[in-house]
Enzyme design. Structure first.
Site, mmCIF file in Angstrom:
data_model
loop_
_atom_site.group_PDB
_atom_site.id
_atom_site.type_symbol
_atom_site.label_atom_id
_atom_site.label_comp_id
_atom_site.label_asym_id
_atom_site.label_seq_id
_atom_site.Cartn_x
_atom_site.Cartn_y
_atom_site.Cartn_z
ATOM 1 N N CYS A 114 0.822 -1.226 0.000
ATOM 2 C CA CYS A 114 0.000 0.000 0.000
ATOM 3 C C CYS A 114 0.854 1.273 0.000
ATOM 4 C CB CYS A 114 -0.944 0.004 1.193
ATOM 5 S SG CYS A 114 -2.125 -1.340 1.128
ATOM 6 N N HIS A 250 -3.232 7.617 1.608
ATOM 7 C CA HIS A 250 -3.649 6.265 1.220
ATOM 8 C C HIS A 250 -5.043 6.028 1.787
ATOM 9 C CE1 HIS A 250 -3.907 2.057 0.643
ATOM 10 N NE2 HIS A 250 -3.669 1.732 1.899
ATOM 11 N N ASN A 280 -10.027 0.177 -0.489
ATOM 12 C CA ASN A 280 -8.567 0.260 -0.405
ATOM 13 C C ASN A 280 -7.986 -0.359 -1.678
ATOM 14 O OD1 ASN A 280 -5.846 -0.121 0.137
ATOM 15 N ND2 ASN A 280 -6.161 -0.831 2.236
#
Ligand code: UT7
Length: 323
Positions: A114, A250, A280
């Site tokens: 990520c 993020h 996500n």
């Protein structure tokens, strides 16, 4: 005088299929209210059968090139941040290179889960400032739906697929915090935490595997480390938290975004939030959010933008730039 990596073009791509939270209610002991209240996620996009990370990455890259008015053969390099490359090798970046019709330059992947976009931007900025390349496409592209255990309600409702891309270009600059382009970057990792977010498969195990996460532990690290890396990068850039026009974090969980903004004393009006629509998307989430907020007119030329991400490794980092 110095050289800065100027953000010349931004674009994104999402798979056509949209999956609302309620769709999970048919197969899992979950519900829309839980997912919304605990994560902020309302829907996500899932890639179609046969649609790959490099397909999404190439579409996002084309959108960034169109935004910049630059042809693919004027680009020197492609860096794709991904943990879900189409094949074990070659890199997704070389596949994007082929899809763009680029026959020169170099292309490679960066794998920091990520946090991948922060790592890819940091590498691209260093290549530009050292004169190795004049124009670099930095792409975050993922198909995390392919890593889900569809029986695990604590993970499979969280992730989505997509891609975002930024075209960086070398520009001469004064070397002050007033310059446009990347002003500072900072990346970190700590392998002691490798077991709190990982995939239980890989080449050595001869399987693709599924994503496994100790959500609460990752949450705790995220809140602490995201504010820390943003502060460190701002200081490197010669800026303060009150210079921030936009935080583009993020997009993992709305509660993490709120806690990070609070720690930086930045109001939520200055935080770009797309987690409700994308879930996500790992390394794709920052360039996707950046592209959305640039396209709808929120992020304007001259704005100071702070990005920050954390993911498996643990790996985390932040990039500060002026649009
Ligand atoms: O991108 C990489 C970085 N990743 C992250 O930043 C993710 C960080 N972690 C998180 O966002 C949160 O920890 C989660 C959203 C993953 C989980 O939220 P939480 O508030 O930490 O919930 P929890 O894991 O403590 O679970 C609370 C309860 C549990 O039930 P019991 O044991 O209290 O009976 C879970 O089984 O919620 C249950 N639960 C669910 N219930 C309905 C977990 N997932 C679900 C679900 N639907 N989808």
């Amino acid at each position: 005088m110095t050289v800065r990596s100027f953000l010349r073009g931004i674009g994104h791509a999402l798979p056509e299929r949209v999956v609302e939270n309620a769709e999970f209610e048919a197969t899992l002991d979950t519900n829309d209210a839980w997912i919304r209240s605990r994560t902020g996620i309302e829907r996500r996009h899932f890639a179609a059968e046969g649609e790959t990370t490099s397909d999404l990455g190439a579409r996002a890259a084309k959108a960034a090139l169109d935004d910049a008015g630059v042809m693919a053969d004027e680009v020197d390099a492609i860096i794709v941040a991904t943990s879900t490359a189409d094949l074990t090798f070659p890199s997704a970046a070389t596949m994007v290179q082929e899809k763009l019709g680029m026959t020169r330059g170099f292309a490679f992947d960066v794998q920091a889960v990520c946090a991948g976009f922060a790592f890819a931007m940091t590498n691209a900025d260093a290549l530009i400032r050292s004169g190795q390349a004049q124009r670099i496409l930095v792409i975050g592209a993922e198909t995390f739906s392919r890593l889900m255990d569809w029986t695990d309600r604590s993970t499979c409702v969280l992730f989505g697929d997509g891609a975002g891309a930024v075209l960086l270009e070398a520009r001469d600059a004064a070397g002050t915090p007033q310059d446009r382009g990347v002003l500072a970057a900072e990346i970190n990792s700590d392998g002691r935490f490798k077991d709190i977010l990982y995939v239980d498969g890989g080449v050595s195990l001869q399987t693709t595997g599924h994503l496994r996460m100790q959500g609460k532990e990752v949450f705790r690290h995220a809140v602490e480390k995201l504010a820390g890396t943003a502060r460190a990068t701002l200081a490197k850039a010669g800026l303060q938290p009150n210079d921030i026009d936009w935080i583009v974090p993020h997009q993992a969980n709305l509660r993490i975004l709120k806690a990070t903004a609070e720690r930086l004393h930045v109001p939520m009006e200055k935080v770009v939030i797309t987690v409700q629509d994308h879930g996500n998307t790992s390394a794709a989430s920052i360039p996707l959010a950046l592209s959305v907020a640039r396209a709808d007119g929120r992020i304007k030329d001259g704005d100071v933008v702070v990005t920050g991400a954390i993911g498996g490794g643990l790996a985390w980092g932040s990039v500060v730039f002026r649009m």
